[in-house]
Design a protein around this motif. Structure first.
Motif, mmCIF file in Angstrom:
data_model
loop_
_atom_site.group_PDB
_atom_site.id
_atom_site.type_symbol
_atom_site.label_atom_id
_atom_site.label_comp_id
_atom_site.label_asym_id
_atom_site.label_seq_id
_atom_site.Cartn_x
_atom_site.Cartn_y
_atom_site.Cartn_z
ATOM 1 N N ALA A 1 8.617 -22.662 -26.631
ATOM 2 C CA ALA A 1 7.277 -22.547 -25.330
ATOM 3 C C ALA A 1 7.741 -21.703 -24.449
ATOM 4 O O ALA A 1 8.403 -22.016 -23.368
ATOM 5 C CB ALA A 1 6.855 -23.994 -25.545
ATOM 6 N N HIS A 2 7.167 -20.644 -24.120
ATOM 7 C CA HIS A 2 7.880 -19.750 -22.943
ATOM 8 C C HIS A 2 6.126 -20.112 -22.032
ATOM 9 O O HIS A 2 5.120 -19.665 -22.718
ATOM 10 C CB HIS A 2 7.879 -17.903 -22.752
ATOM 11 C CG HIS A 2 8.650 -17.776 -24.037
ATOM 12 N ND1 HIS A 2 9.858 -17.092 -23.823
ATOM 13 C CD2 HIS A 2 9.285 -18.455 -25.057
ATOM 14 C CE1 HIS A 2 10.826 -16.836 -24.574
ATOM 15 N NE2 HIS A 2 10.652 -18.427 -25.171
ATOM 16 N N VAL A 3 6.267 -20.526 -21.263
ATOM 17 C CA VAL A 3 5.288 -21.022 -20.516
ATOM 18 C C VAL A 3 5.281 -20.637 -18.832
ATOM 19 O O VAL A 3 5.895 -20.350 -18.299
ATOM 20 C CB VAL A 3 5.581 -22.990 -19.585
ATOM 21 C CG1 VAL A 3 3.834 -23.001 -19.469
ATOM 22 C CG2 VAL A 3 5.222 -23.239 -21.565
ATOM 23 N N GLY A 4 4.055 -19.791 -18.307
ATOM 24 C CA GLY A 4 3.585 -18.923 -17.132
ATOM 25 C C GLY A 4 3.252 -20.191 -15.589
ATOM 26 O O GLY A 4 2.936 -21.198 -16.530
ATOM 27 N N GLY A 5 4.584 -20.013 -14.357
ATOM 28 C CA GLY A 5 4.624 -21.126 -13.624
ATOM 29 C C GLY A 5 3.522 -21.204 -13.366
ATOM 30 O O GLY A 5 3.385 -22.766 -11.758
ATOM 31 N N GLY A 6 2.131 -20.958 -13.369
ATOM 32 C CA GLY A 6 0.939 -21.798 -13.140
ATOM 33 C C GLY A 6 0.408 -21.886 -13.846
ATOM 34 O O GLY A 6 -0.850 -22.781 -13.718
ATOM 35 N N ALA A 7 0.485 -22.245 -14.939
ATOM 36 C CA ALA A 7 -0.011 -22.916 -16.348
ATOM 37 C C ALA A 7 0.016 -24.669 -16.280
ATOM 38 O O ALA A 7 0.394 -25.086 -15.780
ATOM 39 C CB ALA A 7 0.825 -23.053 -18.281
ATOM 40 N N THR A 8 -0.617 -24.952 -16.938
ATOM 41 C CA THR A 8 -1.555 -26.595 -16.911
ATOM 42 C C THR A 8 -0.720 -26.996 -18.522
ATOM 43 O O THR A 8 -0.687 -26.500 -18.990
ATOM 44 C CB THR A 8 -2.575 -27.191 -16.998
ATOM 45 O OG1 THR A 8 -3.097 -26.770 -18.407
ATOM 46 C CG2 THR A 8 -3.551 -26.240 -15.935
ATOM 47 N N TRP A 9 -0.773 -28.057 -18.531
ATOM 48 C CA TRP A 9 -0.176 -29.155 -19.112
ATOM 49 C C TRP A 9 -1.681 -28.672 -20.874
ATOM 50 O O TRP A 9 -0.521 -29.096 -21.636
ATOM 51 C CB TRP A 9 0.050 -30.861 -19.159
ATOM 52 C CG TRP A 9 1.321 -30.801 -18.910
ATOM 53 C CD1 TRP A 9 1.923 -31.140 -17.411
ATOM 54 C CD2 TRP A 9 2.925 -29.917 -19.500
ATOM 55 N NE1 TRP A 9 2.754 -31.036 -17.273
ATOM 56 C CE2 TRP A 9 3.724 -30.738 -18.135
ATOM 57 C CE3 TRP A 9 3.076 -29.678 -20.385
ATOM 58 C CZ2 TRP A 9 5.053 -30.192 -18.623
ATOM 59 C CZ3 TRP A 9 4.479 -29.514 -20.666
ATOM 60 C CH2 TRP A 9 5.658 -30.294 -19.849
ATOM 61 N N ALA A 10 -2.416 -28.794 -19.829
ATOM 62 C CA ALA A 10 -3.726 -28.874 -21.281
ATOM 63 C C ALA A 10 -3.259 -27.198 -22.249
ATOM 64 O O ALA A 10 -3.114 -27.277 -23.114
ATOM 65 C CB ALA A 10 -5.203 -28.384 -20.532
ATOM 66 N N ALA A 11 -3.125 -26.144 -21.441
ATOM 67 C CA ALA A 11 -2.110 -24.507 -22.338
ATOM 68 C C ALA A 11 -0.931 -25.298 -23.270
ATOM 69 O O ALA A 11 -1.288 -24.403 -24.350
ATOM 70 C CB ALA A 11 -2.256 -23.934 -21.225
ATOM 71 N N VAL A 12 -0.449 -26.180 -22.278
ATOM 72 C CA VAL A 12 0.946 -26.223 -23.929
ATOM 73 C C VAL A 12 0.428 -26.820 -24.475
ATOM 74 O O VAL A 12 1.051 -26.484 -25.803
ATOM 75 C CB VAL A 12 1.889 -27.044 -22.836
ATOM 76 C CG1 VAL A 12 3.547 -26.789 -23.727
ATOM 77 C CG2 VAL A 12 2.232 -25.666 -21.371
ATOM 78 N N ASP A 13 -0.521 -27.477 -24.722
ATOM 79 C CA ASP A 13 -0.259 -28.715 -25.629
ATOM 80 C C ASP A 13 -1.202 -27.759 -26.355
ATOM 81 O O ASP A 13 -1.076 -27.509 -28.169
ATOM 82 C CB ASP A 13 -1.435 -29.576 -24.941
ATOM 83 C CG ASP A 13 -0.923 -31.161 -24.572
ATOM 84 O OD1 ASP A 13 0.736 -30.650 -24.885
ATOM 85 O OD2 ASP A 13 -1.131 -32.032 -23.556
ATOM 86 N N ALA A 14 -2.549 -27.123 -26.075
ATOM 87 C CA ALA A 14 -3.270 -26.022 -27.041
ATOM 88 C C ALA A 14 -2.390 -25.142 -27.774
ATOM 89 O O ALA A 14 -2.584 -24.669 -29.030
ATOM 90 C CB ALA A 14 -4.561 -25.416 -26.186
ATOM 91 N N ALA A 15 -1.740 -24.541 -27.336
ATOM 92 C CA ALA A 15 -0.525 -23.704 -28.027
ATOM 93 C C ALA A 15 0.211 -24.454 -28.598
ATOM 94 O O ALA A 15 0.860 -23.670 -29.993
ATOM 95 C CB ALA A 15 0.040 -22.793 -26.815
ATOM 96 N N THR A 16 1.239 -25.266 -28.410
ATOM 97 C CA THR A 16 1.748 -26.038 -29.398
ATOM 98 C C THR A 16 1.194 -27.096 -30.639
ATOM 99 O O THR A 16 1.891 -27.120 -32.102
ATOM 100 C CB THR A 16 3.124 -26.986 -28.369
ATOM 101 O OG1 THR A 16 2.265 -27.636 -28.072
ATOM 102 C CG2 THR A 16 4.224 -26.360 -27.656
ATOM 103 N N ALA A 17 0.540 -27.291 -30.974
ATOM 104 C CA ALA A 17 0.029 -28.663 -31.575
ATOM 105 C C ALA A 17 -0.490 -27.343 -32.675
ATOM 106 O O ALA A 17 -0.002 -28.296 -33.857
ATOM 107 C CB ALA A 17 -2.150 -28.919 -30.985
ATOM 108 N N PRO A 18 -0.796 -26.445 -32.688
ATOM 109 C CA PRO A 18 -0.899 -25.615 -34.178
ATOM 110 C C PRO A 18 -0.293 -25.565 -35.475
ATOM 111 O O PRO A 18 0.160 -25.366 -36.150
ATOM 112 C CB PRO A 18 -1.736 -24.418 -33.547
ATOM 113 C CG PRO A 18 -2.477 -24.672 -32.352
ATOM 114 C CD PRO A 18 -1.064 -25.719 -31.769
ATOM 115 N N HIS A 19 1.137 -25.653 -34.425
ATOM 116 C CA HIS A 19 2.839 -25.999 -34.938
ATOM 117 C C HIS A 19 3.059 -26.982 -34.951
ATOM 118 O O HIS A 19 4.092 -27.262 -36.011
ATOM 119 C CB HIS A 19 3.643 -24.606 -34.488
ATOM 120 C CG HIS A 19 3.555 -23.024 -33.312
ATOM 121 N ND1 HIS A 19 3.348 -22.516 -34.930
ATOM 122 C CD2 HIS A 19 2.290 -23.369 -32.537
ATOM 123 C CE1 HIS A 19 2.780 -21.565 -33.835
ATOM 124 N NE2 HIS A 19 2.548 -21.355 -32.482
#
Ligand code: FAD
Length: 495
Positions: free
Chosen positions: A108-126
């Motif tokens: 996962a490539h995650v921007g320095g201002g991201a929240t965990w909500a954004a990370v979970d939303a992006a990873t879960a479909p995979h």
């Protein structure tokens, strides 16, 4: 500090992102959106919202040309409000919040201002996930750079244990990649004391297969009935199978549909056990807790993403907050006695006390693998979280939190605290926490941030100049070099 308006206009011309002055229409809203803790009243002189790594580099160079104070805002969650200082320039990374998943390499490539909500939303479909915090609007950056624990800690360790690469802009405006292969020493320091060395604009995390459905088991007892459940939990949670996650929480029974109306608001203890992908195994794991006759329980399948957001409503943005942290080796009978007598003295139903069981994979990682300050032998990390809706109640809750902390302190580890759980960190506690690692971190600090530009954090003082290694040449310059302001004292910011 008042910043020169002509210079500020120059900054606007240099970066693609937004520059907000106090007189600008959007400033008040940007300030309110930037900081979670409503009790933090400090006002920045300027809010800068970069949209690229290059913007960050140019902004840092500009701030240093002005001799201004700088704060970095990732998700704005720190209890002390470290992302905002009176009269400073706030580098607000909320526009650098993209998350990109590479399912092939499981990164996962995650921007320095991201929240965990954004990370979970992006990873879960995979069908993939990486351990993050238990409240989804928390920032990835501040949480990861100082450790990061959550429901998946027993399976994956800390968030920082899963970091494989970071792109950061250093105090002199250079862009550096840190990983095991590139600047490995800096990479070591980033994983535990990481707010000290630069502004991370992109994190790369290793992802793991996680069943999209979790099994949640939550059991609640009144404080007066909770001694036996806590005695069971202190051993049982460390023998859970298959990387199940566990947290003990001191709280008031919430106004949720699964709580009978007559029990809402009662102070007590919840023991929460989470498993993934094997409901029968989970049912067997929670059976001993159920046998102790909780006042109420919630045992249910829950999507992993919903689990990650389950506590959001209890942690509302803008609430007045104060927190104190402790690490414990054991939930001894003495600790249980202190908890159960003092926990119910809180006045605000919103205040609570999560006690994370540090089990499984977390314990397998060697202490010196990263700069994480807490020795992995400590079994429990706890925060006493005071939440209130008005200042009068917060004053009472702050006194409650301090009283409970003081009563627990004789039973706690003297050598460490999870720095992210403590609003009032002083230099002595930072030094005690990093212990034998402090000298190594001070050398790194002297190498990468000798003037302590990044000082609003669990601050590492740069080692004395004579100890400083020669400057690196490998990093690529992002912009023209900065002029250095006078060395600042390596102290914590005034609250
Ligand atoms: P910020 O306030 O933006 O930043 C915190 C620090 O990191 C500051 O010193 C800042 O300068 C620095 N920083 C921020 N972004 C960057 C960057 N990109 N590069 C370099 N430095 C940066 N912790 C857990 O481990 N698990 C939990 O479950 C958990 N739950 C929480 C729930 C709530 C409601 C709150 C308030 C906190 C919780 N925490 C938890 C603590 C959390 O880890 C810290 O508050 C953390 O600092 C949040 O990071 P942030 O980016 O949101 O904060």
């Amino acid at each position: 500090m008042t910043l020169d308006d002509i210079a500020t206009t120059l900054l606007e011309q240099r970066i693609a992102g937004e520059v907000l002055r106090p007189a600008d229409a959007g400033f008040a809203q940007a300030r309110a959106e930037a900081v979670f803790n409503g009790d933090i009243r400090r006002q920045p002189a300027l809010i800068v919202r970069p949209t690229s790594t290059e913007d960050v580099a140019r902004a840092i160079v500009w701030v240093r040309e002005q001799g201004a104070d700088l704060t970095v805002r990732g998700g704005g969650h720190s209890g002390s409000g470290a992302c905002v200082a009176e009269g400073a320039v706030m580098l607000d990374l909320s526009r650098l919040a993209d998350v990109r998943i590479d399912p092939g390499t499981r990164r996962a490539h995650v921007g320095g201002g991201a929240t965990w909500a954004a990370v979970d939303a992006a990873t879960a479909p995979h069908g993939l996930a990486v351990v993050g915090g238990t409240v989804s609007h928390t920032g990835v950056a501040g949480l990861t750079l100082s450790g990061g624990m959550g429901w998946l800690t027993a399976r994956q360790g800390l968030s920082s244990d899963n970091l494989v690469e970071a792109t950061l802009v250093t105090a002199d405006g250079r862009v550096v990649t840190a990983s095991e292969q590139s600047e490995p020493e800096l990479f070591w320091g980033l994983r535990g004391a990481g707010a000290n060395f630069g502004v991370v604009t992109e994190f790369v995390f290793a992802l793991h297969e996680v069943d999209p459905m979790a099994d949640l088991g939550l059991f609640f007892w009144r404080a007066e009935d909770a001694a036996e459940p806590l005695r069971l939990a202190r051993e049982h949670l460390f023998g859970l199978p298959d990387g199940m996650g566990a947290v003990v929480v001191g709280l008031s029974a919430p106004p949720e549909p699964f709580v009978p109306e007559e029990h809402r608001g009662i102070p007590g203890i919840a023991v929460v056990v989470v498993g993934w992908g094997d409901p029968e195994l989970h049912a067997a794991a929670v059976a001993p807790l159920r046998e102790l006759g909780p006042l109420f329980e919630l045992v249910t399948p829950i999507p992993h993403v919903a689990l990650q957001q389950m506590l959001d409503a209890g942690n509302p943005w803008g609430i007045l907050a104060y927190d104190k942290g402790l690490n414990l080796d054991d939930l001894s009978d003495e600790v249980i006695e202190v908890l159960l007598t003092r926990l119910p003295r809180k006045r605000s139903p919103l205040s609570y006390m999560p006690i994370f069981a540090l089990t499984g994979r977390y314990r397998e990682i060697p202490d010196d693998a990263t700069a994480w300050g807490t020795p992995r032998s400590a079994r429990w990390a706890t925060a006493i979280v005071a939440f209130a809706e008005d200042e009068g109640t917060l004053a009472a809750e702050r006194a409650w939190a301090r009283d409970l902390w003081q009563a627990l302190e004789p039973h706690a580890r003297r050598d460490s605290v999870y720095v992210n759980f403590e609003a009032e960190l002083d230099d002595a506690r930072v030094r005690a926490t990093y212990g034998a690692k402090y000298g190594r971190l001070a050398d790194l600090k002297a190498e990468w941030d000798p003037d302590n530009v990044f000082r609003h954090n669990a601050n590492i003082a740069p080692a004395a100049a004579v100890d400083v290694p020669a400057p690196r040449t490998a990093a690529r310059p992002a912009t023209r070099p900065a002029t250095r302001p006078a060395t600042r004292p390596a102290t914590q910011p005034a609250p």
